[in-house]
Write a protein that holds these residues in place. Structure first.
Motif, PDB file in Angstrom:
ATOM      1  N   SER A  10      48.618  30.545  45.934  1.00  0.00           N
ATOM      2  CA  SER A  10      47.202  30.552  45.478  1.00  0.00           C
ATOM      3  C   SER A  10      47.117  30.084  43.739  1.00  0.00           C
ATOM      4  O   SER A  10      46.049  29.396  43.654  1.00  0.00           O
ATOM      5  CB  SER A  10      46.603  31.599  45.854  1.00  0.00           C
ATOM      6  N   ASP A  11      48.007  30.541  43.021  1.00  0.00           N
ATOM      7  CA  ASP A  11      47.735  30.067  41.764  1.00  0.00           C
ATOM      8  C   ASP A  11      48.163  28.859  41.319  1.00  0.00           C
ATOM      9  O   ASP A  11      47.286  27.956  40.781  1.00  0.00           O
ATOM     10  CB  ASP A  11      48.920  31.069  40.891  1.00  0.00           C
ATOM     11  N   GLY A  12      49.092  28.099  42.126  1.00  0.00           N
ATOM     12  CA  GLY A  12      49.488  26.834  42.184  1.00  0.00           C
ATOM     13  C   GLY A  12      48.192  26.046  42.749  1.00  0.00           C
ATOM     14  O   GLY A  12      47.981  24.932  41.955  1.00  0.00           O
ATOM     15  N   SER A  42      38.402  31.689  40.569  1.00  0.00           N
ATOM     16  CA  SER A  42      37.314  30.836  41.551  1.00  0.00           C
ATOM     17  C   SER A  42      36.028  30.748  40.895  1.00  0.00           C
ATOM     18  O   SER A  42      35.476  29.564  40.907  1.00  0.00           O
ATOM     19  CB  SER A  42      37.161  31.584  42.837  1.00  0.00           C
ATOM     20  N   ARG A  43      35.532  31.621  40.333  1.00  0.00           N
ATOM     21  CA  ARG A  43      34.383  31.375  39.243  1.00  0.00           C
ATOM     22  C   ARG A  43      34.511  30.509  38.199  1.00  0.00           C
ATOM     23  O   ARG A  43      33.608  29.504  37.979  1.00  0.00           O
ATOM     24  CB  ARG A  43      34.052  32.931  38.571  1.00  0.00           C
ATOM     25  N   ILE A  44      35.546  30.500  37.355  1.00  0.00           N
ATOM     26  CA  ILE A  44      35.892  29.355  36.763  1.00  0.00           C
ATOM     27  C   ILE A  44      35.816  27.796  37.258  1.00  0.00           C
ATOM     28  O   ILE A  44      35.263  27.146  36.707  1.00  0.00           O
ATOM     29  CB  ILE A  44      37.257  29.569  35.928  1.00  0.00           C
ATOM     30  N   ILE A 104      43.742  40.003  43.652  1.00  0.00           N
ATOM     31  CA  ILE A 104      42.323  39.785  44.226  1.00  0.00           C
ATOM     32  C   ILE A 104      41.247  39.395  43.175  1.00  0.00           C
ATOM     33  O   ILE A 104      40.700  38.479  43.151  1.00  0.00           O
ATOM     34  CB  ILE A 104      41.999  41.134  45.010  1.00  0.00           C
ATOM     35  N   LYS A 105      41.574  40.085  41.818  1.00  0.00           N
ATOM     36  CA  LYS A 105      40.585  40.027  40.800  1.00  0.00           C
ATOM     37  C   LYS A 105      40.859  38.510  40.168  1.00  0.00           C
ATOM     38  O   LYS A 105      39.898  37.886  39.853  1.00  0.00           O
ATOM     39  CB  LYS A 105      40.651  41.170  39.712  1.00  0.00           C
ATOM     40  N   ARG A 106      42.179  38.355  40.061  1.00  0.00           N
ATOM     41  CA  ARG A 106      42.436  37.236  39.641  1.00  0.00           C
ATOM     42  C   ARG A 106      42.033  36.095  40.295  1.00  0.00           C
ATOM     43  O   ARG A 106      41.281  35.270  39.668  1.00  0.00           O
ATOM     44  CB  ARG A 106      44.099  36.928  39.381  1.00  0.00           C
ATOM     45  N   LYS A 107      42.089  35.978  41.681  1.00  0.00           N
ATOM     46  CA  LYS A 107      41.298  34.843  42.489  1.00  0.00           C
ATOM     47  C   LYS A 107      39.948  34.605  42.354  1.00  0.00           C
ATOM     48  O   LYS A 107      39.486  33.745  42.252  1.00  0.00           O
ATOM     49  CB  LYS A 107      41.684  35.224  43.743  1.00  0.00           C
ATOM     50  N   GLU A 108      39.297  35.907  42.416  1.00  0.00           N
ATOM     51  CA  GLU A 108      37.839  35.908  41.981  1.00  0.00           C
ATOM     52  C   GLU A 108      37.459  35.138  40.584  1.00  0.00           C
ATOM     53  O   GLU A 108      36.468  34.481  40.704  1.00  0.00           O
ATOM     54  CB  GLU A 108      37.489  37.360  41.997  1.00  0.00           C
ATOM     55  N   ALA A 112      42.193  22.881  38.969  1.00  0.00           N
ATOM     56  CA  ALA A 112      41.762  22.577  37.387  1.00  0.00           C
ATOM     57  C   ALA A 112      42.377  21.433  36.744  1.00  0.00           C
ATOM     58  O   ALA A 112      41.490  20.842  35.922  1.00  0.00           O
ATOM     59  CB  ALA A 112      42.372  23.859  36.640  1.00  0.00           C
ATOM     60  N   GLU A 113      43.599  21.267  36.940  1.00  0.00           N
ATOM     61  CA  GLU A 113      44.004  19.689  36.298  1.00  0.00           C
ATOM     62  C   GLU A 113      43.214  18.649  36.866  1.00  0.00           C
ATOM     63  O   GLU A 113      42.908  17.996  36.186  1.00  0.00           O
ATOM     64  CB  GLU A 113      45.538  19.785  36.814  1.00  0.00           C
TER      65      GLU A 113
END
Length: 165
Positions: free
Chosen positions: A129-131, A94-96, A87-91, A137-138
């Motif tokens: 989600s990471d993908g 997403s911010r980035i 959850i923190k990773r997604k947040e 980003a790419e």
């Protein structure tokens, strides 16, 4: 303030040219809007209210070739930003993406490349989600680099690999 003819990166939508600045009435109220046209697909038009700080914050001028080369020169020094809590990773990711800071986008890409490599060794895959964050980003970074370098997007990774050492 941006001017007509400026080329900008518009969030995750890509490289756009400011075609005009016009008064438009979209909600019963007339406001000034940046009229953006995507440089690779002019059918894509975006209307960004000039006085909306949040919307305008998603615009930034496209970096130069010198900027790209400087960013590539620092790629090895960028520290990964893996966060175990999903959850923190997604947040954070997403911010980035939302903020569009190229150093942080590079860190995000680097992190997910390394994570994918680790998982591949274990015969596993990245979470979807990471993908998705990696792809976003790419797309953002490579489209801007391709435009700044005046090369095809498909050549960006080769350019980075040649100049990273």
């Amino acid at each position: 303030m941006y001017n007509i003819g400026d080329v900008v990166m518009y969030g995750t939508f890509g490289i756009c040219k400011i075609a005009s600045i016009e008064k438009r009435d979209f909600m019963g109220e007339e406001n000034d809007y940046y009229i953006l046209r995507h440089v690779y697909n002019e059918k894509n038009t975006f209307y960004v209210p000039v006085d909306n700080e949040l919307a305008v914050s998603r615009l930034h001028k496209v970096c130069s070739k010198a900027d790209v080369d400087e960013l590539i020169g620092h790629m090895n020094a960028e520290a990964p930003i893996w966060i175990d809590n999903e959850i923190k990773r997604k947040e954070e990711y997403s911010r980035i993406i939302k903020e569009g800071n190229k150093h942080e986008i590079i860190r995000l890409i680097k992190t997910l490349y390394l994570r994918r490599k680790e998982l591949y060794a274990e015969k596993k895959k990245l979470r979807s989600s990471d993908g998705s964050y990696l792809t976003l980003a790419e797309n953002m970074l490579y489209e801007e680099f391709a435009y700044a370098l005046d090369i095809d997007r498909s050549e960006v990774v080769d350019y980075i690999e040649k100049h990273i050492a």
